[in-house]
Write a protein that holds these residues in place. Sequence first.
Motif, PDB file in Angstrom:
ATOM      1  N   GLU A 197      35.276  31.187  54.819  1.00  8.54           N
ATOM      2  CA  GLU A 197      33.859  31.323  53.535  1.00  8.54           C
ATOM      3  C   GLU A 197      33.857  32.482  52.936  1.00  8.54           C
ATOM      4  OE1 GLU A 197      31.540  28.978  52.513  1.00  8.54           O
ATOM      5  OE2 GLU A 197      32.977  27.470  53.518  1.00  8.54           O
ATOM      6  N   ALA A 198      34.424  33.878  53.145  1.00  8.64           N
ATOM      7  CA  ALA A 198      33.373  35.400  53.621  1.00  8.64           C
ATOM      8  C   ALA A 198      35.165  35.430  52.322  1.00  8.64           C
ATOM      9  CB  ALA A 198      33.677  36.495  54.133  1.00  8.64           C
ATOM     10  N   LEU A 199      36.456  35.147  52.092  1.00 12.81           N
ATOM     11  CA  LEU A 199      37.765  35.866  52.368  1.00 12.81           C
ATOM     12  C   LEU A 199      37.433  35.137  51.349  1.00 12.81           C
ATOM     13  CD1 LEU A 199      40.252  35.788  54.880  1.00 12.81           C
ATOM     14  CD2 LEU A 199      39.768  37.612  53.844  1.00 12.81           C
ATOM     15  N   GLY A 200      37.054  33.602  50.913  1.00  9.06           N
ATOM     16  CA  GLY A 200      36.946  33.116  50.042  1.00  9.06           C
ATOM     17  C   GLY A 200      36.063  33.356  48.492  1.00  9.06           C
ATOM     18  N   ASN A 201      35.317  34.458  49.123  1.00 11.17           N
ATOM     19  CA  ASN A 201      34.250  35.061  48.548  1.00 11.17           C
ATOM     20  C   ASN A 201      34.931  36.353  47.344  1.00 11.17           C
ATOM     21  OD1 ASN A 201      32.604  33.150  48.355  1.00 11.17           O
ATOM     22  ND2 ASN A 201      30.820  34.567  49.598  1.00 11.17           N
ATOM     23  N   THR A 202      35.572  36.901  48.109  1.00 10.87           N
ATOM     24  CA  THR A 202      36.644  37.730  47.247  1.00 10.87           C
ATOM     25  C   THR A 202      37.249  37.241  46.210  1.00 10.87           C
ATOM     26  OG1 THR A 202      38.795  38.111  48.327  1.00 10.87           O
ATOM     27  CG2 THR A 202      36.741  38.432  49.665  1.00 10.87           C
ATOM     28  N   GLY A 203      37.543  36.799  46.174  1.00 10.72           N
ATOM     29  CA  GLY A 203      38.227  35.672  44.878  1.00 10.72           C
ATOM     30  C   GLY A 203      39.763  36.788  45.109  1.00 10.72           C
ATOM     31  N   MET A 204      40.478  37.116  45.540  1.00  9.04           N
ATOM     32  CA  MET A 204      41.207  38.020  45.298  1.00  9.04           C
ATOM     33  C   MET A 204      42.615  37.074  46.854  1.00  9.04           C
ATOM     34  SD  MET A 204      39.452  42.189  47.065  1.00  9.04           S
ATOM     35  CE  MET A 204      40.626  42.195  47.199  1.00  9.04           C
ATOM     36  N   ALA A 205      43.894  37.371  45.753  1.00  6.65           N
ATOM     37  CA  ALA A 205      44.883  37.154  46.064  1.00  6.65           C
ATOM     38  C   ALA A 205      45.585  37.479  47.051  1.00  6.65           C
ATOM     39  CB  ALA A 205      46.073  37.396  45.169  1.00  6.65           C
ATOM     40  N   ALA A 206      44.972  38.954  47.627  1.00  4.46           N
ATOM     41  CA  ALA A 206      44.659  39.628  49.471  1.00  4.46           C
ATOM     42  C   ALA A 206      45.298  38.763  49.705  1.00  4.46           C
ATOM     43  CB  ALA A 206      44.121  40.626  48.662  1.00  4.46           C
ATOM     44  N   ALA A 207      43.722  37.491  49.759  1.00  2.00           N
ATOM     45  CA  ALA A 207      43.245  36.824  50.938  1.00  2.00           C
ATOM     46  C   ALA A 207      43.807  35.850  51.902  1.00  2.00           C
ATOM     47  CB  ALA A 207      41.920  36.708  50.528  1.00  2.00           C
TER      48      ALA A 207
END
Length: 186
Positions: free
Chosen positions: A51-61
Amino acid sequence: PMLSSMALMALGNLAHSLEKPSPDRAQHIVDELAGQLKPDVIESKAHDILEALGNTGMAAAMPAIGRYLKDDSPRLRAATMDALRFMPPSLSDDLLVSGLSDTDSNTRLEAAFSLSFKAMPANLFAAEKSALASDDNEKVRASLLQNLWKNRTQYAEAEALVQQAAEHDPSEYVRKVAAGLLGEAR
């Protein structure tokens, strides 16, 4: 546990807000979060990290998130669908469409929910329309109807689909949701 979960969500949001002004710091947060997704991580912690990685919205995740697309755990597959909602469409749209055919209804529901955050090009309209016609879960169908309805100015067929659901869906719940959507238009 709840505080830890909230702290992880905040970290993901922080990375998102730092992506443009301080990309190195944002990347560091993504790397730290992804680094916590070890094979022995407990399911609830993996869920919160996704969920936290999703919140970044970053392709790197995406590499870290993508590892859970076919996980044995329906809860983690659902969290993966949720994590895709803020990801760039070129990286997430096709994955969300594939989530609409997952064997787990909660995963399909999360895919439909995440699609509600996306623009709806013709391929997503077609995929959501198809899922609406075939899904056996009333909550998934209701979510898809809401997505289609939001795009009714772009796709005239959306109103007809909602009208059809209001009159003929086997679920009273879906019929009520569809009727409510139609009531908004009047």
